[in-house]
Design an enzyme around this catalytic site. Structure first.
Site, PDB file in Angstrom:
ATOM      1  CE  LYS A  27      -0.189  -2.659   3.587  1.00 43.18           C
ATOM      2  NZ  LYS A  27      -1.584  -3.097   3.497  1.00 43.18           N
ATOM      3  NE  ARG A  97      -2.163  -0.105   0.568  1.00 41.95           N
ATOM      4  CZ  ARG A  97      -0.906  -0.011   0.168  1.00 41.95           C
ATOM      5  NH1 ARG A  97      -0.303   1.170   0.081  1.00 41.95           N
ATOM      6  NH2 ARG A  97      -0.223  -1.095  -0.101  1.00 41.95           N
ATOM      7  N   GLY A 106      -2.411 -10.830   3.302  1.00 45.04           N
ATOM      8  CA  GLY A 106      -3.772 -11.202   2.946  1.00 45.04           C
ATOM      9  C   GLY A 106      -4.745 -11.276   4.101  1.00 45.04           C
ATOM     10  CG  MET A 108      -5.453  -6.918   8.216  1.00 40.83           C
ATOM     11  SD  MET A 108      -6.667  -7.442   9.402  1.00 40.83           S
ATOM     12  CE  MET A 108      -6.516  -6.094  10.500  1.00 40.83           C
ATOM     13  NE  ARG A 364       4.816  -7.672   2.514  1.00 42.57           N
ATOM     14  CZ  ARG A 364       3.548  -7.961   2.338  1.00 42.57           C
ATOM     15  NH1 ARG A 364       2.643  -7.518   3.166  1.00 42.57           N
ATOM     16  NH2 ARG A 364       3.150  -8.713   1.335  1.00 42.57           N
ATOM     17  CG  HIS A 482      -2.921 -16.559   0.359  1.00 46.95           C
ATOM     18  ND1 HIS A 482      -3.292 -17.813   0.792  1.00 46.95           N
ATOM     19  CD2 HIS A 482      -2.908 -15.772   1.450  1.00 46.95           C
ATOM     20  CE1 HIS A 482      -3.510 -17.764   2.089  1.00 46.95           C
ATOM     21  NE2 HIS A 482      -3.288 -16.539   2.518  1.00 46.95           N
ATOM     22  CB  SER A 792      21.384 -34.432  32.482  1.00 50.09           C
ATOM     23  OG  SER A 792      20.682 -34.261  31.276  1.00 50.09           O
ATOM     24  CB  CYS A 859      18.971 -34.952  28.304  1.00 58.24           C
ATOM     25  SG  CYS A 859      18.198 -35.544  29.805  1.00 58.24           S
ATOM     26  CE1 TYR A 879      24.210 -32.165  28.095  1.00 58.01           C
ATOM     27  CE2 TYR A 879      25.917 -31.634  29.682  1.00 58.01           C
ATOM     28  CZ  TYR A 879      24.851 -32.427  29.280  1.00 58.01           C
ATOM     29  OH  TYR A 879      24.421 -33.443  30.072  1.00 58.01           O
TER      30      TYR A 879
HETATM   31  P1  ADP Z   1      -2.091  -6.214   1.504  1.00 56.23           P
HETATM   32  O1  ADP Z   1      -1.818  -5.890   2.905  1.00 56.23           O
HETATM   33  O2  ADP Z   1      -3.016  -7.347   1.321  1.00 56.23           O
HETATM   34  O3  ADP Z   1      -0.846  -6.309   0.677  1.00 56.23           O
HETATM   35  P2  ADP Z   1      -2.453  -3.581   0.404  1.00 56.23           P
HETATM   36  O4  ADP Z   1      -2.948  -2.538   1.316  1.00 56.23           O
HETATM   37  O5  ADP Z   1      -1.013  -3.576   0.113  1.00 56.23           O
HETATM   38  O6  ADP Z   1      -2.932  -4.984   0.925  1.00 56.23           O
HETATM   39  O7  ADP Z   1      -3.262  -3.428  -0.921  1.00 56.23           O
HETATM   40  C1  ADP Z   1      -3.323  -4.420  -1.877  1.00 56.23           C
HETATM   41  C2  ADP Z   1      -3.026  -3.865  -3.226  1.00 56.23           C
HETATM   42  O8  ADP Z   1      -3.900  -2.806  -3.550  1.00 56.23           O
HETATM   43  C3  ADP Z   1      -1.664  -3.249  -3.389  1.00 56.23           C
HETATM   44  O9  ADP Z   1      -0.707  -4.188  -3.687  1.00 56.23           O
HETATM   45  C4  ADP Z   1      -1.850  -2.324  -4.552  1.00 56.23           C
HETATM   46  O10 ADP Z   1      -1.659  -3.026  -5.750  1.00 56.23           O
HETATM   47  C5  ADP Z   1      -3.262  -1.902  -4.393  1.00 56.23           C
HETATM   48  N1  ADP Z   1      -3.298  -0.555  -3.849  1.00 56.23           N
HETATM   49  C6  ADP Z   1      -3.360  -0.180  -2.566  1.00 56.23           C
HETATM   50  N2  ADP Z   1      -3.344   1.152  -2.446  1.00 56.23           N
HETATM   51  C7  ADP Z   1      -3.259   1.641  -3.692  1.00 56.23           C
HETATM   52  C8  ADP Z   1      -3.196   2.966  -4.245  1.00 56.23           C
HETATM   53  N3  ADP Z   1      -3.188   4.028  -3.472  1.00 56.23           N
HETATM   54  N4  ADP Z   1      -3.111   3.066  -5.562  1.00 56.23           N
HETATM   55  C9  ADP Z   1      -3.098   1.977  -6.356  1.00 56.23           C
HETATM   56  N5  ADP Z   1      -3.161   0.727  -5.914  1.00 56.23           N
HETATM   57  C10 ADP Z   1      -3.246   0.550  -4.591  1.00 56.23           C
HETATM   58 MG    MG Z   2       0.359  -5.109   0.120  1.00 56.86          MG
HETATM   59 MG    MG Z   3      -4.958  -7.966   0.843  1.00 56.68          MG
END
Ligand code: ADP
Ligand code: MG
Ligand code: MG
Length: 929
Positions: A27, A97, A106, A108, A364, A482, A792, A859, A879
């Protein structure tokens, strides 16, 4: 120079780069990258994964220098955003984040709106002129912070079994009910303010500590919690499943907040640059007005489609972003194209619109189904975004599995009872018994049952159950929920947002339009149409050859592949299926299966029970016509291609495991007394049958068996040769450990061959070779290869005997080995390259030292597993052979191996007569030693 712990990004500047994923996490690296290519990203900074490592090394202490670096980066963030953190007049809020090297959807937790406190709230209300928005942000902060930082990260366990998030969510629901509203957005500023106050009381009450009313305390609490969550239960369990090493650690991204919850001109959404289920080149996404963070993913409201083109039956009456805010949509679409061009792959993106202004929060590489992976690779190659090599490398061999997977039979579907319809989130068909919790899914599947996991929505806590389920069905959530993401990543049948389901997880039932489905009831799902059916609907085999993208990609793969792919099959139907999948021969036809048919087994038993040679011979020869018919069938189907036939292998007593009444019947049939039969059966009993009287040891003790089998094979071959059908039987002696064993059996085969050739007056193109499956055989391969014309590798037995693990008893201890990390993988699934691999390499090298043109293959079960196929290519095999349904996967894995470790010489022709040089010239050749 001291280590740099913090990397700033913002405006069009960034200290990090897209290729620094190890240090900044996926990220963080991509946030930096997006800044650099001029995509609008809220400013912020990334704390490196090295800090995570140090945090754990120092038992939860952060490095001293970190504070200063964070403060410096914070100042830069403030400058770019024109606001100040913890400022009473114009406060900057931050998100914290997580972000590991590989995306762990999902896994973390993110905390948003950090920095709201008694000190900053009035200022933000004043500045934004929107008290409702501020209290909405505040109540969200309290909930996320209490959940992630104060509860999960500390390992807090409540007495009543409820999490603080559950209690707070319940409080929110209660308030909505009291106010007579259904949506969060309908609550007023006062409501939300009051809610926040209630939240704080509950938090203090349950967790014994107050929610911190201080911006910096919140920020550092958040940072630590992200590091802590790396070793949370959910993260660990996901790492196990995906084989992500524990030592990688996670980075932390602290980023200026932008707000999608600032009213009707604000929104938040997630999207894929192409359709992740089908691969169609259409911008595909979901969004919500006046919402924040994970609202879209969490299924709180049903999100709307991004554009007209991707509306479905269920979302027809929703307004798309394209319709509501064309300007923002066009901007987003331009960014979509820019990102695809930059990353040269489909992206999974997150965005927020704050008061009409678009911000990107993440990009990503997007997870995709096997179907989509294949189509996108081909289409991106054709539009010159990537080259062929990249197209081949990009699709994981296992992803093809999905295209080879059965679908619900359309005819059976028509007749079946449609229970409900949801969103088609993962393709293919799924049939199983309904279960309502992930734990049940795991328990039931351990008992060998096929289950479908049914949930309102899934969360990361459910992954273990999702993993074992045939299919996943949820009542809530959209295509980016999810459940949908995880299922797609695994190529699993999945339907989400199936609103008609009323699930009562307490009583483990669901009601759909008055029909009650209980735990254990059968349901079926079509993951491509979204339809759910009552009962077990019939399934159809896959027809990958109707898929033009698949055909094209496989064609490209076959062009670069340098080893052959054969199949393990003995029935002509299976052989034909394998041929359709591209098999170039048979690498293992087992003959023992052929003995079990009712009209034959009696002669087999007669043979085993015979007490003298004459009687035995007579019984054995009764089997000859049957065996010959078998071989005629299989050699004919495989005309022009080599067919390896293994002589009888299993322990004899397997054929005479009989009940009393069966003994009596046999006695009548063959005229030997029951008592005599029982005595003989007792004699045959072995303590370790897998190491007992089996393999070539049978043919050595009872040469008639070898003679009969050889005759059946060679007569069939002679007959077909006379009919001008080209056949290449390869007669394989099993379980050889000493060259004399081979010589003994070979002599019998050659003698039969000589007389058959004379009788039929034809020359038969046959080989005699051996399995290498006993470790000793690998060590004396040079001696064996003096006579044996091919090897084989029987890697099932080789693994069994190399490790000293009984294959049949492994269930007792292997789970511990995997759980404790003693072995990284089940060695019966993927070749243990380090140990058993050495036996193979030694076998090949010594074998070819006396017979340079020795034809070598594998095999065992491993022949269809991608990493093992690649290994076989690397060590110079001619093979691999695998079950029919794995053939395309093996072809594809072999192509990838050829790209990674190209050999100097050309691919062998399908009859394997072309020499393949053993030395692989690739650069990475010696790495694996
Ligand atoms: P995950 O790894 O679970 O996708 P993220 O770190 O991407 O978690 O955060 C989840 C959500 O939180 C993002 O999709 C976004 O919508 C919101 N978010 C994260 N950082 C910001 C920010 N700086 N401003 C607004 N929304 C944010
Ligand atoms: Mg995200
Ligand atoms: Mg999350």
């Amino acid at each position: 120079m001291a280590k740099k712990y913090v990397y700033f990004f913002g405006g069009s500047k960034a200290e990090g780069r897209g290729n620094m994923k190890e240090l900044l996490g996926g990220k963080g690296a991509n946030l930096a990258d997006m800044c650099l290519i001029g995509v609008p990203v809220p400013a912020g900074f990334t704390i490196t994964t090295e800090v995570c490592t140090e945090y754990y090394k120092n038992r939860g202490k952060l490095p001293k220098e970190l504070t200063k670096e964070v403060e410096k980066a914070l100042v830069r963030t403030e400058k770019v955003m024109g606001k100040k953190f913890d400022d009473p007049k114009n406060p900057l809020l931050m998100s914290v984040r997580s972000g590991a090297r590989m995306s762990m959807p999902g896994m973390m937790d993110t905390v948003l709106n950090i920095g709201l406190s008694a000190k900053t709230i009035p200022g933000l209300i004043n500045k934004s002129g929107d008290a409702r928005f501020v209290y909405d942000a505040y109540r969200r902060l309290i909930m996320m912070y209490a959940d992630v930082v104060m509860e999960k990260a500390t390992g807090f366990e409540s007495k009543d079994g409820h999490t603080v998030r559950e209690v707070l969510e319940h409080t929110l629901e209660t308030m909505k009910r009291e106010r007579g509203v259904t949506e969060d957005t309908a609550l007023s500023a006062d409501d939300l303010k009051q809610l926040a106050e209630q939240f704080k009381v509950i938090v203090k009450d349950r967790l014994g500590k107050p929610f911190p009313d201080d911006a910096r305390e919140q920020l550092w609490g958040g940072i630590k919690a992200v590091f802590q969550s790396w070793n949370g239960k959910r993260a660990i369990s996901y790492r196990r499943i995906e084989s992500i090493p524990d030592h990688w650690g996670t980075a932390v991204n602290c980023q200026a907040m932008v707000f999608g919850n600032m009213g009707e001109s604000s929104a938040t959404g997630v999207a894929f640059t192409r359709d992740p289920s089908t691969g169609d080149n259409k911008f595909y996404g979901e969004w919500l007005i006046n919402a924040q963070g994970e609202d879209v993913v969490a299924g709180i409201r049903t999100p709307s489609p991004l554009n007209r083109a991707t509306k479905t039956e269920g979302t027809m009456d929703h307004k798309s972003l394209e319709e509501i805010n064309l300007k923002a949509y066009k901007k987003l679409d331009a960014i979509r194209l820019k990102l695809e061009k930059h990353y040269r792959d489909m992206q999974d993106i997150e965005f927020t619109i704050e008061d009409g202004v678009l911000w990107m929060l993440q990009t990503r590489t997007g997870k995709r189904t096997g179907f989509a992976a294949v189509r996108m690779a081909v289409e991106m190659c054709e539009s010159k975004l990537i080259d062929r090599k990249t197209a081949i490398k990009r699709v994981k061999p296992e992803q093809l599995d999905e295209l080879l997977h059965p679908m619900l039979d359309p005819a059976a579907e028509k007749a079946a009872n449609v229970l409900a319809k949801g969103l088609p989130a993962g393709p293919g068909g799924g049939v199983g018994q309904a279960v309502f919790t992930a734990d049940d899914a795991e328990a039931w599947s351990k008992q060998g049952k096929r289950v479908i996991l049914v949930r309102n929505e899934t969360s990361p806590e459910d992954v273990h159950g999702m993993h074992v389920a045939q299919a996943i069905l949820t009542a809530k959530g959209g295509m980016t929920s999810h459940a949908a993401l995880v299922a797609r990543g695994w190529g699993k049948c999945c339907i989400v947002g199936c609103a008609a389901l009323h699930i009562d997880s307490r009583s483990k039932t669901m009601t759909v339009d008055g029909t009650v489905i209980r735990e254990g009831d059968w349901i079926s799902m079509n993951g491509s149409s979204g339809k759910v059916f009552l009962g077990q609907v019939g399934v159809l085999p896959a027809q990958p050859d109707k898929n033009k993208w698949y055909k094209k990609l496989m064609g490209w793969a076959d062009d670069v592949r340098q080893i052959n792919v054969r199949t393990n099959a003995e029935r002509p139907e299976d052989a034909a299926q394998a041929l359709a999948f591209g098999a170039e021969g048979i690498g293992l036809a087992r003959t023992e299966h052929m003995f079990f048919e009712p009209e034959r087994i009696i002669h087999v038993r007669e043979m085993i029970l015979a007490t003298d040679v004459v009687a035995r011979r007579e019984a054995v020869m009764k089997l000859l016509p049957f065996q010959k018919k078998d071989f005629l069938g299989i050699l004919k189907v495989m005309a022009g291609k080599p067919v390896t036939i293994r002589l009888l292998d299993p322990p004899l007593h397997e054929f005479v495991t009989l009940t009393d009444s069966q003994v009596d019947e046999l006695s009548r049939q063959i005229g030997v007394s029951s008592a005599q039969i029982n005595t003989r059966i007792k004699q045959l009993h072995e303590l370790n049958p897998m190491l007992g009287h089996r393999g070539c040891r049978l043919g050595i003790a009872y040469p008639e068996i070898t003679e009969m089998q050889a005759r059946a094979i060679l007569e069939a071959a002679a007959e077909l040769t006379k009919q001008k059908i080209k056949v290449f039987p390869e007669i394989m002696i099993p379980l050889v450990g000493h060259e004399n064993e081979f010589l003994n059996q070979e002599a019998i085969v050659r003698e039969v061959a000589a007389s058959v050739e004379k009788e039929y007056k034809v020359k038969i193109d046959y080989l005699v070779g051996t399995m290498i499956e006993i470790p000793r055989a690998a060590l004396v391969a040079d001696k064996i290869a003096k006579q044996a014309e091919f090897f084989s590798f029987g890697t099932n037995d080789l693994t069994q005997m190399g490790f000293g693990f009984s294959r049949d008893d492994i269930g007792g201890f292997l789970p511990y080995y995997l759980e404790k990390g003693i072995l990284p993988l089940d060695p019966f699934q993927a070749i243990d390259q380090e140990g058993i691999g050495q036996l193979i390499e030694i076998g090949i090298q010594r074998g070819r030292s006396t017979r340079p043109a020795l034809k070598i293959g594998i095999c065992g079960e491993h022949g269809g597993e991608a990493s093992s196929v690649k290994f076989c290519h690397r060590v110079g095999m001619n093979y691999v052979s695998c079950s029919p349904f794995r053939v395309p996967i093996a072809r594809f894995a072999a192509a990838q191996a050829a790209l990674e470790w190209p050999r100097t010489s050309k691919k062998a022709k399908s009859n394997g007569k072309v020499k393949v040089k053993t030395k692989a010239k690739g650069k990475k050749k010696s790495k694996k030693k």
